[in-house]
Design a protein around this motif. Structure first.
Motif, PDB file in Angstrom:
ATOM      1  N   GLU A   1      -3.485   7.917  -0.285  1.00  0.00           N
ATOM      2  CA  GLU A   1      -3.101   6.706  -0.914  1.00  0.00           C
ATOM      3  C   GLU A   1      -3.709   5.297  -1.649  1.00  0.00           C
TER       4      GLU A   1
ATOM      5  N   HIS B   1      -7.344   6.334  -1.830  1.00  0.00           N
ATOM      6  CA  HIS B   1      -8.638   6.991  -0.950  1.00  0.00           C
ATOM      7  C   HIS B   1      -7.592   8.041  -0.052  1.00  0.00           C
TER       8      HIS B   1
ATOM      9  N   GLU C   1       0.699  -0.996   0.068  1.00  0.00           N
ATOM     10  CA  GLU C   1       0.416   0.131   0.159  1.00  0.00           C
ATOM     11  C   GLU C   1       1.005   1.292   0.510  1.00  0.00           C
TER      12      GLU C   1
HETATM   13 MG    MG Z   1      -4.651   0.679   3.100  1.00  0.00          MG
END
Ligand code: MG
Ligand code: ADP
Length: 723
Positions: free
Chosen positions: A298, A289, A220
Motif C-alpha cells: 500500500e 507498507h 490509500e
Molecule cells: Mg492505510
C-alpha cells in the motif's frame, strides 16, 4: 517451457539502482521539482500576472488572454530548461484512465527555420481528436469535436521519460456543446456546489469571511507486485489484469506474516524510486507498507484538495506501473488479481474544510458541544443514507464486483461507522439533546517504561464501507483500479444536497435571528437522526447477521454492477445532479451507457480468454498427462502387474467435465446478442460469469493432479512468493 524460464528469470533478478536519501538530494530540491508550482510561478512571472493567476486559482476569477500569453511563455521557458520538447494536454476520459496528446513546441517560422513557441491560446485550449473515447452517445463521429481546457487549479508538471520530456497540462475535456466528456469536469462542478451550500451553513454560525470551502481527499492505494516474467507467461493477467485460472497455493495469507512485515529488498528499491518520482511531481506520499496478501502493498499520500488529489491519484497509478517495470516487476492495480487471497481497494479519505475554519469534520474533544461539527456530520449521515444506492453505483465495476462483499472488503451494503463516542452523542440527540461526550481516557499498557498514551475515542472498524475515522470519513468500497473522481463527485454532491436541506430549514426557522439557532439546530439534528439513523452500524460488516439486519432496516444490498448501475437512472439521482449543475441528464445517461458498455466488454474479454486458455493451454497439458497415465496403465497390464487406475479415472472424469464445461460456455457466449445494454450486462453477470467459474473449477482441480512439469501456467505460489 515458458513457465520454467519465467521462474529462472525471476529468481535471478538483481536491481541496480541507488536508494533515495534526503542527504544527497535535500527535500527542497526534490519536492515539486517538476511542477510549475506557486513558488515557481512567483519567481518567473511579473508580479501583476502572478497576482491575477493566483486569483484565478483561488477565487475562480476568469483569466484574460494577455495574462495567458505571459503565463504560457513562462511555462514554456521553464519546461524547455527542464529538457521538454513537447507539451501535452492531459485529460481524464470516462475509461478511468489518463489520456494525453503531445504537440511539439517547435513551429516553422516561414524562413526555413523553426522557433519554440507556445501561446496562451495553446495553453488554454486544445482539440484532440478524441472521437474514439467512449462518450455514451453524446458525440457521434460527425460531430466529434472535443476540447481540452486548461484547469488552472491543477498545476502543470514535467514528465520525464527515458526517451523524452514532456510538459503536461491538466485539462477538462468537453464536447463542442460544452458537455462533460471526462471525469474532471464534474469534480470541479461538485466542489463548487459543495462550497456554495457550506457557505450558507457557515454564515448561520456567523462565519462570513467567504474563504472557500473545498473538499479534501487522501486516497490509500493498494496494489500487487509480481515478477514481469510471470505476467508475460499469463495471457489472463496480460489481457484482463486478473488470473482466470489458478489453484489456491498450499500457503496463502493465513499466517498474516506478510501484513506490515519487512518489505522485500527489490520491492523497497522500487518504492524508493517511485516515491522519488512522486515527490518530484509534488505528490506528498507519506505511508508505505505490506498489505494482507503476499505480494500486496500500500502507498498513501497526504490529503489534498479533491481535484488535485484526483489528478495526483491518476499520476500515482501511472508512476507505480512505470517504475515497477524498471525493477522487472509488474504493478497490478486490478481489484482481484488472485482468487482466494485478498483483493485491493482504494480507501478514499474525505472531508471538507476552509483556510479560516480548518477541517469542518473535526469533532474536538467534546463533540456534544460542537454544534457546527454535529451539523456537518449529520449532513453526511443523511446524505449517505439518502443516496446509498448512488454510492454503491459509483464504485461498481466488473473487477470491483469480485471484491465487494467477499469477506475481505466492505459488503455491498452501504452503512456508516461512527465509533462509540459519536454514536453515543447522536443517540442522545435522537432522544432530545446531547449533554455529554464519553471522555477519551488514557491507554495504560501495564509496563512501567511505556508512557500512558491518550486514547482514541473509539476503536477502528475495518469492515465498514463508510467509516468516520477521527476527523474525516473513509470510503472504503472504492476499487484499487478506479479513478477517485466518481466517488468524490458523488460525495461532494450528496453532501451539498444535505447542507442545502439543513441551511434552508435553519434559515426559515430562525428568520435570521442567531439567538434561535441553537434550539432550531437541536430540532433539526433530532429529525435527521430519526429519519436517517438506520444507516449507522458499528458492528461486523462481514457477518451474516448484518445482512439480515440491514434488510430489516431497509438498506440496499446491490450485489453486482448490473444491479448497481441502473441507480444512475433513478429520478432521485437525476434530480440531484441537475439541481446542483454537476451533471445534466444527458451527461448522466452517457455515463450510465459507457459504464454498462465497459462492464460488458470486460467480461467479454475474460470470456474469450477463458475459452482460449482452457482450449490451447490447459486442455493440451491435461491430455498429455492423461496419455502418460494411459500408456503406463497399458504397460503394467501387459506385464500382468496388479495396479489400480484411480488417478487415470479421476483425470479422465475431469477431462470430460472440462471439455463439457468449455462447450457449454462457448455456446452460451454465442447465444447472446441483446440490443439492450442492461439486459446484456445481466446476461454476462448471471450466465457467462458462472459458466466461466465452472470451467475454472475443473481446471484448478486438474492443476492439483497433473504432473508439475507439464503445467503450462505460472502458479499462484510462484507469482505471489518469488520476489
Ligand atoms: Mg492505510
Ligand atoms: P489508515 O491506513 O490508518 O487509514 P493512512 O495514514 O494510511 O491511514 O491514510 C490516511 C489518509 O487520510 C491519508 O491520506 C491522510 O492524509 C488522509 N486524511 C487525513 N486527514 C484528512 C482530511 N481532513 N481530509 C481528507 N483526508 C484526510
Amino acid at each position: 517451457s515458458p513457465r520454467t524460464s519465467a521462474i529462472a528469470a525471476a529468481t535471478s533478478f538483481k536491481p541496480s539502482y541507488p536508494p533515495m536519501n534526503f542527504k544527497d538530494e535535500p527535500t527542497a530540491q526534490l519536492f515539486n521539482a517538476n511542477v510549475f508550482s506557486k513558488a515557481t510561478m512567483k519567481k518567473r512571472l511579473p508580479k501583476e500576472v502572478y497576482k491575477k493567476l493566483v486569483q484565478t486559482i483561488e477565487a475562480g476569477e476568469k483569466l484574460d488572454c494577455s495574462t495567458a500569453d505571459v503565463v504560457a511563455s513562462a511555462i514554456k521557458d521553464w519546461a524547455i530548461e527542464k529538457g521538454a520538447t513537447h507539451y501535452a494536454h492531459v485529460f481524464y476520459p470516462l475509461t478511468g484512465s489518463t489520456a494525453e496528446k503531445h504537440d511539439s513546441f517547435l513551429s516553422p517560422d516561414g524562413d526555413g527555420s523553426a522557433i519554440a513557441e507556445f501561446s496562451g491560446a495553446q495553453l488554454i485550449q486544445g482539440e484532440p481528436d478524441g472521437s474514439s473515447f467512449p462518450t455514451g452517445g453524446i458525440r457521434v463521429t460527425f460531430e466529434a469535436r472535443g476540447y481540452t481546457i486548461w484547469d488552472v487549479t491543477s498545476p502543470a508538471y514535467i514528465l520525464e521519460n527515458t526517451n523524452g520530456t514532456t510538459l503536461c497540462i491538466p485539462t477538462a475535456f468537453v464536447s463542442w456543446t460544452g458537455e462533460a466528456l471526462d471525469k474532471k469536469t464534474p469534480v470541479l462542478r461538485s466542489m463548487q456546489a459543495l462550497n456554495a451550500q457550506a457557505q450558507r451553513i457557515l454564515k448561520l454560525f456567523g462565519h462570513n469571511d467567504g474563504s472557500l470551502v473545498s473538499s479534501t481527499a487522501g486516497p490509500e492505494q493498494e496494489y500487487f507486485l509480481i515478477d514481469k516474467n510471470f505476467y508475460y507467461a499469463r495471457p489472463d493477467l496480460l489481457n484482463a489484469g486478473r488470473t482466470l485460472f489458478g489453484a489456491k497455493p498450499p500457503k496463502g495469507q493465513e499466517f498474516d506474516d506478510h501484513y506490515f512485515g519487512a518489505i522485500p529488498d527489490r520491492v523497497l528499491s522500487f518504492m524508493f524510486e517511485a516515491e522519488r518520482e512522486l515527490f518530484k511531481l509534488g505528490i506528498p506520499v507519506k505511508t508505505r507498507h505490506n498489505e494482507v496478501a503476499p505480494g500486496q502493498f500500500e502507498i498513501a499520500p497526504l490529503f489534498e484538495s479533491a481535484n488535485i488529489a484526483t489528478d495526483h491519484q491518476q499520476l500515482l497509478m501511472t508512476t507505480l506501473r512505470r517504475t515497477a517495470e524498471k525493477y522487472g516487476m509488474v504493478c497490478l492495480t486490478h481489484e482481484k488479481p488472485f482468487a482466494g487471497v485478498n483483493g485491493s481497494g482504494k480507501h478514499v479519505n474525505w472531508s471538507m474544510g476552509s483556510s479560516s475554519q480548518g477541517n469542518l469534520l473535526d469533532p474536538g474533544d467534546t463533540p456534544h458541544e460542537n454544534a457546527q461539527f454535529l451539523l456537518f456530520c449529520a449532513a453526511v449521515i443523511r446524505a449517505v443514507h439518502k443516496f446509498q444506492g448512488l454510492l454503491r453505483s459509483v464504485v461498481a465495476s466488473a473487477s470491483n464486483d469480485h471484491r465487494l462483499g467477499a469477506n475481505e472488503a466492505p459488503p455491498a451494503i452501504i452503512s456508516v461507522f461512527l465509533g462509540d463516542q459519536l454514536t453515543d452523542v447522536f443517540e442522545q440527540i435522537k432522544s432530545g439533546g446531547a449533554n455529554s461526550s464519553i471522555p477519551k481516557g488514557t491507554l495504560t499498557v501495564g509496563v512501567d517504561v511505556l508512557p500512558p498514551l491518550p486514547k482514541d475515542a473509539g476503536d477502528r472498524n475495518r469492515t465498514s464501507p463508510f467509516a468516520f475515522t477521527g476527523n474525516r470519513f473513509e470510503f472504503r468500497a472504492v476499487g484499487s483500479n478506479q479513478s477517485i473522481a466518481g466517488p468524490l463527485v458523488a460525495m461532494n454532491t450528496i453532501v451539498a444536497d444535505s447542507l442545502d436541506f439543513c441551511a434552508t430549514k435553519l434559515e426559515e426557522a430562525t428568520g435570521g435571528d442567531p439567538a434561535k439557532l441553537h434550539g432550531e439546530l437541536q430540532k433539526l439534528l433530532t429529525e435527521i437522526m430519526n429519519e436517517h439513523g438506520a444507516v449507522i452500524f458499528n458492528g461486523d460488516g462481514y457477518s451474516d447477521e448484518w445482512h439480515a439486519e440491514a434488510e430489516k432496516r431497509g438498506l440496499l444490498n446491490l450485489k453486482t454492477t448490473a444491479d448497481a448501475l441502473p441507480i444512475l437512472q433513478t429520478e432521485e439521482v437525476k434530480e440531484l445532479f441537475t439541481k446542483y449543475s454537476v451533471l445534466s441528464e444527458r451527461e448522466l445517461e452517457s455515463r450510465l451507457e459507457t459504464y454498462l458498455e465497459q462492464y460488458v466488454m470486460s467480461i467479454k474479454v475474460e470470456y474469450n480468454l477463458t475459452l482460449k486458455m482452457a482450449k490451447t493451454m490447459i486442455f493440451p497439458a491435461v491430455i498429455r498427462y492423461q496419455g502418460e497415465l494411459v500408456s503406463n496403465c497399458a504397460s503394467l497390464k501387459m506385464l500382468d502387474y496388479d495396479f489400480d487406475t484411480k488417478t487415470l479415472d479421476k483425470v479422465t472424469l475431469l477431462v470430460k467435465s472440462l471439455q463439457d464445461s468449455i462447450a457449454e460456455l462457448e455456446e452460451a457466449g454465442a447465444e447472446n446478442g441483446s440490443e439492450d445494454l442492461l439486459a446484456e450486462a445481466n446476461y454476462y453477470c448471471h450466465t457467462i460469469l458462472p459458466l466461466m467459474n465452472k470451467v475454472r473449477g475443473f481446471a484448478d482441480e486438474l492443476e492439483g493432479i497433473v504432473a508439475d512439469d507439464l503445467w503450462p501456467l505460472p502458479t499462484y505460489q510462484e507469482m505471489l512468493f518469488i520476489k
